[in-house]
Design a protein around this motif. Structure first.
Motif, short mmCIF file in Angstrom:
data_model
loop_
_atom_site.label_atom_id
_atom_site.label_comp_id
_atom_site.label_asym_id
_atom_site.label_seq_id
_atom_site.Cartn_x
_atom_site.Cartn_y
_atom_site.Cartn_z
N THR A 83 0.96 -1.09 -0.01
CA THR A 83 0.12 0.06 0.14
C THR A 83 0.85 1.23 -0.16
O THR A 83 0.51 2.20 -0.85
N ALA A 84 1.90 1.32 0.91
CA ALA A 84 2.73 2.42 0.88
C ALA A 84 3.79 2.35 -0.10
O ALA A 84 4.51 3.60 -0.21
N GLU A 85 4.07 1.45 -1.01
CA GLU A 85 5.07 1.30 -1.91
C GLU A 85 6.42 1.80 -1.18
O GLU A 85 7.22 2.67 -1.89
N PHE A 86 6.85 0.78 -0.40
CA PHE A 86 7.98 1.12 0.62
C PHE A 86 9.24 0.86 -0.17
O PHE A 86 10.12 1.45 -0.06
N HIS A 89 10.12 4.14 -2.02
CA HIS A 89 10.30 5.42 -1.02
C HIS A 89 11.53 5.08 -0.28
O HIS A 89 12.15 5.96 0.08
N PHE A 90 12.13 3.82 -0.07
CA PHE A 90 13.20 3.49 0.50
C PHE A 90 14.30 3.93 -0.39
O PHE A 90 15.30 4.43 0.31
N LEU A 91 14.21 3.85 -1.47
CA LEU A 91 15.17 4.33 -2.56
C LEU A 91 15.21 5.86 -2.33
O LEU A 91 16.40 6.58 -2.62
N ASN A 92 14.11 6.60 -2.24
CA ASN A 92 14.25 7.85 -2.13
C ASN A 92 14.99 8.30 -0.88
O ASN A 92 15.67 9.44 -0.76
N LYS A 252 8.21 10.91 -4.84
CA LYS A 252 9.46 11.64 -4.44
C LYS A 252 9.63 11.62 -3.02
O LYS A 252 10.76 11.69 -2.29
N PHE A 253 8.64 11.14 -2.05
CA PHE A 253 8.62 11.19 -0.64
C PHE A 253 9.49 10.22 -0.17
O PHE A 253 9.65 9.09 -0.73
N PRO A 254 10.24 10.41 0.91
CA PRO A 254 10.95 9.65 1.69
C PRO A 254 10.08 8.69 2.34
O PRO A 254 8.88 8.81 2.60
N VAL A 255 10.94 7.43 2.71
CA VAL A 255 9.92 6.56 3.17
C VAL A 255 9.17 6.78 4.58
O VAL A 255 7.98 6.42 4.90
N GLY A 276 3.91 -0.85 9.13
CA GLY A 276 4.68 0.00 8.33
C GLY A 276 5.75 0.96 9.25
O GLY A 276 6.90 0.85 8.76
N SER A 277 5.35 1.15 10.62
CA SER A 277 6.42 1.85 11.35
C SER A 277 7.44 1.07 11.71
O SER A 277 8.78 1.28 11.64
N VAL A 278 7.20 -0.17 11.93
CA VAL A 278 8.21 -1.35 12.20
C VAL A 278 9.29 -1.44 10.82
O VAL A 278 10.53 -1.60 11.04
N LEU A 279 8.67 -1.70 9.77
CA LEU A 279 9.51 -1.72 8.43
C LEU A 279 10.32 -0.47 8.34
O LEU A 279 11.60 -0.55 7.89
#
Length: 306
Positions: A83-86, A89-92, A252-255, A276-279
């Motif tokens: 859902t959050a496309e982590f 966003h991890f790459l960002n 472009k948002f960070p994770v 999501g917070s744990v990830l």
């Protein structure tokens, strides 16, 4: 005579191998230990609660409440990742954090070297100017910085918006600006403790100022740089405020800012947000454990000097 020597050696070895005597548990020490244990549990409770919540289904907690046990599942982690496309966003976050940390440490080490190595009238003023950035609340600079970012142009290959606003460069610069002061303060105090004989020997050998900085000072500052790198990665990676204000494109948002994607329009699934917070927290934990030895060594430098 040899017998006496052997006896002394045997006694010395026995004393060295003997275990250190245990300190008595006085009422004051028991009270101190109890206080530290209580503070540790209070500190760890939110983390443990988040992990526990992330492993339970929303349907079960909605029916039985959060103060219950059951409904265990790993589906929250899979849903949060999708859902959050982590992945993107991890790459960002990597695009922002790595250049920001490297640039912060490089610029801070340059300023700290000048403050520690050279004696001139503006030393304290220069250190105060760089440290003052940490004393200002970031929210007080929101409006002028936002207007500045919307007016400073950038080439198209550096920013799709052709502005400093909504670009990785904008977040990198704002993080460097706010983090340099703390790093200058720490590194300048560490560099002042380095022996001046090293620099005098380097000058005798014909070393320039740049070689004194790069080949003499920087290798000796590795523990301090490793400790600062651990802190800076954590702080910049977890930064939420400026990314939300100075970015508008969701891709472009960070994770950390992408956690907003887990909020619903009419209600919020706290189990999903916890997963999501744990990830999001996992990379900082990995970096800390990788650099833990250098981090602790950097914090304890100078503790036994006197």
């Amino acid at each position: 005579m040899s017998t006496a020597t052997a006896t002394r050696r045997t006694g010395g070895e026995a004393d060295a191998d003997a275990p250190a005597p245990r300190r008595r548990l006085t009422p004051l020490r028991l009270l101190l230990h109890g206080f530290l244990i209580a503070v540790s549990l209070i500190w760890l409770f939110p983390i443990a609660w988040a992990v526990l919540t992330s492993l339970r289904s929303y349907e079960y907690t909605a029916a039985n409440g959060y103060v219950s046990f059951g409904g265990w599942t790993f589906d929250n982690y899979v849903t949060a990742w999708r859902t959050a496309e982590f992945g993107q966003h991890f790459l960002n976050s990597v695009y922002i954090t790595v250049p920001a940390v490297l640039l912060t440490l490089f610029l801070a080490s340059c300023v700290a070297f000048v403050i520690a190595r050279f004696s001139w009238k503006l030393n304290l003023i220069l250190l105060g100017v760089f440290t003052a950035a940490n004393l200002l609340p970031q929210q007080a600079l929101l409006i002028p910085l936002f207007r500045l970012y919307t007016e400073v142009p950038l080439p198209e290959f550096m920013s799709d918006s052709e502005l400093l606003y909504d670009s990785y460069w904008g977040l990198i610069l704002i993080n460097v600006a706010f983090q340099c002061g703390f790093c200058v303060f720490v590194l300048s105090n560490y560099m002042k403790a380095l022996p001046r004989d090293l620099y005098e020997a380097a000058m005798v050998d014909g070393a320039s100022v740049w070689r004194q900085y790069w080949q003499v000072t920087m290798p000796l500052c590795r523990p301090a740089l490793a400790a600062l790198a651990t802190l800076e990665v954590t702080w910049i990676y977890n930064e939420f405020f400026w990314a939300t204000v100075l970015m508008r494109t969701g891709d472009k948002f960070p994770v950390t800012s992408s956690l907003n994607n887990l909020r619903g329009q009419f209600f919020t699934d706290n189990n999903l947000v916890s997963a999501g917070s744990v990830l999001v927290a996992i990379p900082t934990l990995v970096i800390f454990f990788m650099l833990q030895r250098h981090f602790v060594r950097g914090l304890t430098l100078g503790a036994s000097k006197g």
